[in-house]
Design a protein around this motif. Structure first.
Motif, PDB file in Angstrom:
ATOM      1  N   THR A 449      59.697  14.584  45.404  1.00  0.00           N
ATOM      2  CA  THR A 449      58.907  13.412  45.020  1.00  0.00           C
ATOM      3  C   THR A 449      57.979  13.038  46.171  1.00  0.00           C
ATOM      4  OG1 THR A 449      60.726  12.638  43.649  1.00  0.00           O
ATOM      5  CG2 THR A 449      59.026  11.045  44.216  1.00  0.00           C
ATOM      6  N   ARG A 451      53.537  11.995  47.374  1.00  0.00           N
ATOM      7  CA  ARG A 451      52.228  11.475  46.977  1.00  0.00           C
ATOM      8  C   ARG A 451      51.171  12.396  47.573  1.00  0.00           C
ATOM      9  NH1 ARG A 451      52.943   4.950  48.148  1.00  0.00           N
ATOM     10  NH2 ARG A 451      54.365   4.511  46.427  1.00  0.00           N
ATOM     11  N   ALA A 507      51.457  10.343  42.256  1.00  0.00           N
ATOM     12  CA  ALA A 507      52.856  10.673  42.540  1.00  0.00           C
ATOM     13  C   ALA A 507      53.157  12.042  41.950  1.00  0.00           C
ATOM     14  CB  ALA A 507      53.779   9.614  41.952  1.00  0.00           C
ATOM     15  N   THR A 508      53.854  12.878  42.716  1.00  0.00           N
ATOM     16  CA  THR A 508      54.127  14.246  42.266  1.00  0.00           C
ATOM     17  C   THR A 508      55.624  14.520  42.260  1.00  0.00           C
ATOM     18  OG1 THR A 508      54.095  15.283  44.448  1.00  0.00           O
ATOM     19  CG2 THR A 508      51.974  14.935  43.368  1.00  0.00           C
ATOM     20  N   GLU A 509      56.024  15.441  41.399  1.00  0.00           N
ATOM     21  CA  GLU A 509      57.414  15.886  41.330  1.00  0.00           C
ATOM     22  C   GLU A 509      57.518  17.412  41.273  1.00  0.00           C
ATOM     23  OE1 GLU A 509      59.336  12.028  39.017  1.00  0.00           O
ATOM     24  OE2 GLU A 509      59.244  13.969  38.003  1.00  0.00           O
ATOM     25  N   HIS A 539      57.110   9.802  48.678  1.00  0.00           N
ATOM     26  CA  HIS A 539      56.907   8.711  47.721  1.00  0.00           C
ATOM     27  C   HIS A 539      57.372   7.416  48.351  1.00  0.00           C
ATOM     28  CE1 HIS A 539      56.163   6.734  44.099  1.00  0.00           C
ATOM     29  NE2 HIS A 539      56.463   7.715  43.261  1.00  0.00           N
TER      30      HIS A 539
END
Length: 539
Positions: A449, A451, A507-509, A539
Motif C-alpha cells: 500500500t 502513494r 493510492a496504490t496496492e 500510504h
C-alpha cells in the motif's frame, strides 16, 4: 516393722499438705500483683496489647506488634495491620504491587507483578535499565542500525533506519538509502555477495562490479580485463565511477549529486560541509539540535537527551528519565500544558504534539505545517521520495502520431534530481488529444500500500478543478497498466516552500515499476502543465 512403715507414711503426707498451702499462697500473690499486665483490659489506652513498646492509645496497630510504626500510605493504620499498605484502594491480597500504588494494576508481561515494581516490565529476562526495548519483549536485544533502540520497538517498517520502508528495501537489515542494485537481482549491493551477478563472489572476483565469469586478466595485475580503465582500482571503470580517484566500490552517494560520499564534502547535500554537519547523512540545513549533544535532531534517537529513545519517551522534547505519568494518560507529567515544549499552550497550538513555535499554516486549515499531512516533502528521507537518476529513465509521447501537436519539452529534467527543474507538457484543443510523461524505475518493483504521483504546477494559474479534471496519474508494471485515477479522485498535497506547486498522487496496492502522468485536452484553451518529479511514499 509395720509400725515403722505407718509412721513414715504419715510424715510424708504431712509434708505434701504444707507444700500445697505454699503453692496456693504463691498463686494468690501472683493473681493479686497490681503490676501484672494480664489483668489490664485490651481497651485500656495505657496498655500495650501487642507488647511492642507502644501503648494502645498511640499504637497504629494495637493488636499487631510494630515497634517502628511504619505507615506507607499515611492513613493512620500501620503497615503490619493495613489491608491496603500502598493506599491504592486495592487490597494487599489482590494487589499486584502491594507496596507501590498502582490503581490501574498494569502488568504488561502478565507475570503477576505490576509494572510499577517490576524491573523487567516486558518479561524478556533483560532488566529494564539495560533493555533497549523495555516495554517490548526482545530477549536477543537485536539493534540492526545500532541506534540504541532495539529492532522490536523501532518503527517496524524501517528496521535499518535508512529511510526506505522494509517492504521496499532491497537490504532491509543494512542501511542503504540509495538502494543500489548493480545486477538488478533485487538484492542491494551492500548485502549482495555477488554485486555483478556473474556467479563469482565479490571476495574472489577480479572485477566485482563488472560481469566477467571467465575472470580473464591478460596482464596478470589482479584486475580483470572487463574492468577497463580503473585508476583507483575499485572495480569500477573511471567513466562510471562517482569517485574515480578514491576507491569506493559501493559507490555510496547519499544526496545523489553524482559525487560519491568518499569524495563529496557534503554527503547529504544540505549545504553544510561534513566536517561541520551534525547529521552527515541526513539533510538538516538548520542544524537543529534540541538537546545540544552534537547530534542533529533528524538523526538523534533521543531528542531530549534523557536516556529514553524518542519512540518510548512519554515526553520526547523534555528530559524526564523517570517517565512519571501520574494520571496514566501516556503523556509525561513534565509535558502537561505544552506537550511539544514549543512555548505555545496546547489549547492554542495548531500542532500540539509537534514542536512549531512559529505556528506556520500555509494552507490555512488550522493544522500547522509541521504536522499537517497535507504539507509534504519529496526528497531523500522525506515523506515522499523522488525517483531520479541513475535508476530512473523518462519517456513521453512527444509529437506522436496519436497527437502530432502534443508536446513534451525537457522531459529529462523530471529525473535529473534537481527539484526546481521541470518538463513542460502541452495539449492542443480538441477531444481525444492527450500527452503523457512516464518515469520508470529500473531497479525497483514497488509493492504494498503506497502513494505514487508527480509534483506539478500550472504555469498560467493555480491548479483549479478544470485543470484537475484533465490530469490522470497511473502506475504500470513493465508497460502494463496497474492502477489509475484522475480529477477529483487524485490526492492533493501542498509542498513546504513550494508556492503554487502541488503533489498529485494516487493510492496504490498493485505492483508497479512505472509512474505516469497524463494531460488531456480542454475545450477553450491549450492545456499546459509543468512536471517536476515523480514521487513515491508509504500510504
Amino acid at each position: 516393722m509395720n509400725r515403722l512403715f505407718i509412721v513414715l507414711l504419715v510424715a510424708l503426707l504431712a509434708l505434701n499438705v504444707g507444700c500445697g498451702s505454699d503453692n496456693n499462697r504463691n498463686s494468690r500473690n501472683i493473681d493479686e500483683d497490681p503490676t501484672n499486665n494480664s489483668n489490664t483490659s485490651d481497651d485500656d489506652p495505657a496498655g500495650d496489647e501487642d507488647s511492642d513498646g507502644v501503648v494502645n492509645g498511640e499504637d497504629n496497630c494495637p493488636s499487631d506488634a510494630n515497634a517502628e510504626q511504619a505507615d506507607q500510605d499515611n492513613d493512620g493504620s500501620g503497615d503490619s495491620c493495613d489491608e491496603d499498605v500502598d493506599g491504592d484502594d486495592i487490597a494487599n491480597s489482590q494487589d499486584n504491587a502491594p507496596l507501590a500504588a498502582n490503581h490501574e494494576q498494569t502488568d504488561s508481561d502478565g507475570d503477576g507483578e505490576g509494572d510499577v515494581s517490576d524491573n523487567d516490565i516486558d518479561g524478556d529476562e533483560v532488566t529494564d535499565s539495560l533493555d533497549n526495548c523495555p516495554r517490548v519483549a526482545n530477549p536477543d536485544q537485536a539493534d540492526s542500525d545500532n541506534s540504541g533502540a532495539g529492532d522490536a520497538c523501532e518503527p517496524s517498517d524501517d528496521a535499518d533506519a535508512d529511510g526506505v520502508d522494509e517492504h521496499l528495501d532491497n537490504c532491509p537489515d543494512q542501511p542503504n538509502p540509495e538502494q543500489l542494485d548493480l545486477d538488478s537481482d533485487h538484492i542491494g549491493d551492500v548485502c549482495d555477495s555477488d554485486d555483478d551477478g556473474d556467479g563469482i563472489e565479490d571476495a574472489q572476483d577480479n572485477c566485482p562490479l563488472q560481469p566477467n565469469s571467465e575472470q580473464a586478466d591478460s596482464n596478470g595485475d589482479g584486475l580483470g580485463d572487463a574492468c577497463g580503465n580503473d585508476a583507483d582500482k575499485d572495480g569500477i571503470e573511471d567513466e562510471r565511477d562517482n569517485c574515480p580517484e578514491i576507491p569506493n566500490p559501493l559507490q555510496d552517494d547519499t544526496d545523489s549529486d553524482g559525487a560519491g560520499n568518499f569524495c563529496d564534502n557534503d554527503d547529504d547535500g544540505d549545504g553544510v560541509e561534513d566536517g561541520f554537519d551534525n547529521c552527515q547523512f541526513a539533510r538538516n540545513p538548520d542544524q537543529s539540535d534540541w538537546d545540544n549533544n552534537g547530534v542533529g535532531d533528524v538523526c538523534d534517537g533521543d531528542l531530549d537527551g534523557d536516556g529514553i529513545v524518542n519512540e518510548m519517551d512519554n515526553c520526547p522534547l523534555k528530559p524526564n528519565p523517570d517517565q512519571r505519568d501520574t494520571d496514566g494518560n501516556g503523556i509525561g507529567d513534565v509535558c502537561h500544558g505544552d506537550i511539544d515544549s514549543d512555548g505555545v499552550a496546547d489549547v492554542g497550538d495548531n500542532c500540539p504534539s509537534t514542536h512549531n513555535p512559529e505556528q506556520g499554516d500555509e494552507d490555512g486549515d488550522g493544522f500547522g505545517d509541521a504536522c499537517d499531512r497535507n504539507i509534504v516533502t519529496c526528497e531523500p528521507g522525506g515523506l515522499f521520495v523522488p525517483i531520479v537518476q541513475p535508476q530512473a529513465i523518462v519517456s513521453s509521447n512527444n509529437n506522436s502520431t496519436d497527437c502530432p501537436l502534443c508536446t513534451v519539452t525537457d522531459e529529462d529534467k523530471v529525473v535529473d534530481n534537481i527539484p526546481t527543474n521541470a518538463a513542460q507538457m502541452s495539449t492542443p484543443l480538441g477531444n481525444g488529444n492527450s500527452t503523457y510523461v512516464r518515469v520508470t524505475d529500473t531497479d525497483t518493483i514497488y509493492s504494498g500500500t503506497l502513494r505514487a504521483g508527480f509534483i506539478v504546477e500550472n504555469p498560467q494559474s493555480p491548479l483549479g478543478q478544470l485543470s484537475l479534471q484533465s490530469i490522470t496519474i497511473s502506475t504500470l508494471l513493465n508497460g502494463q497498466l496497474a492502477e489509475s485515477a484522475g480529477g477529483a479522485n487524485l490526492l492533493q498535497f501542498g509542498l513546504q516552500d513550494g508556492g503554487q506547486r502541488r503533489l498529485l498522487a494516487i493510492a496504490t496496492e498493485l505492483e508497479f515499476n512505472e509512474v505516469q502522468i497524463g494531460l488531456g485536452a480542454l475545450d477553450t484553451l491549450v492545456n499546459q502543465l509543468d512536471v517536476y518529479q515523480a514521487c513515491i511514499a508509504p500510504h
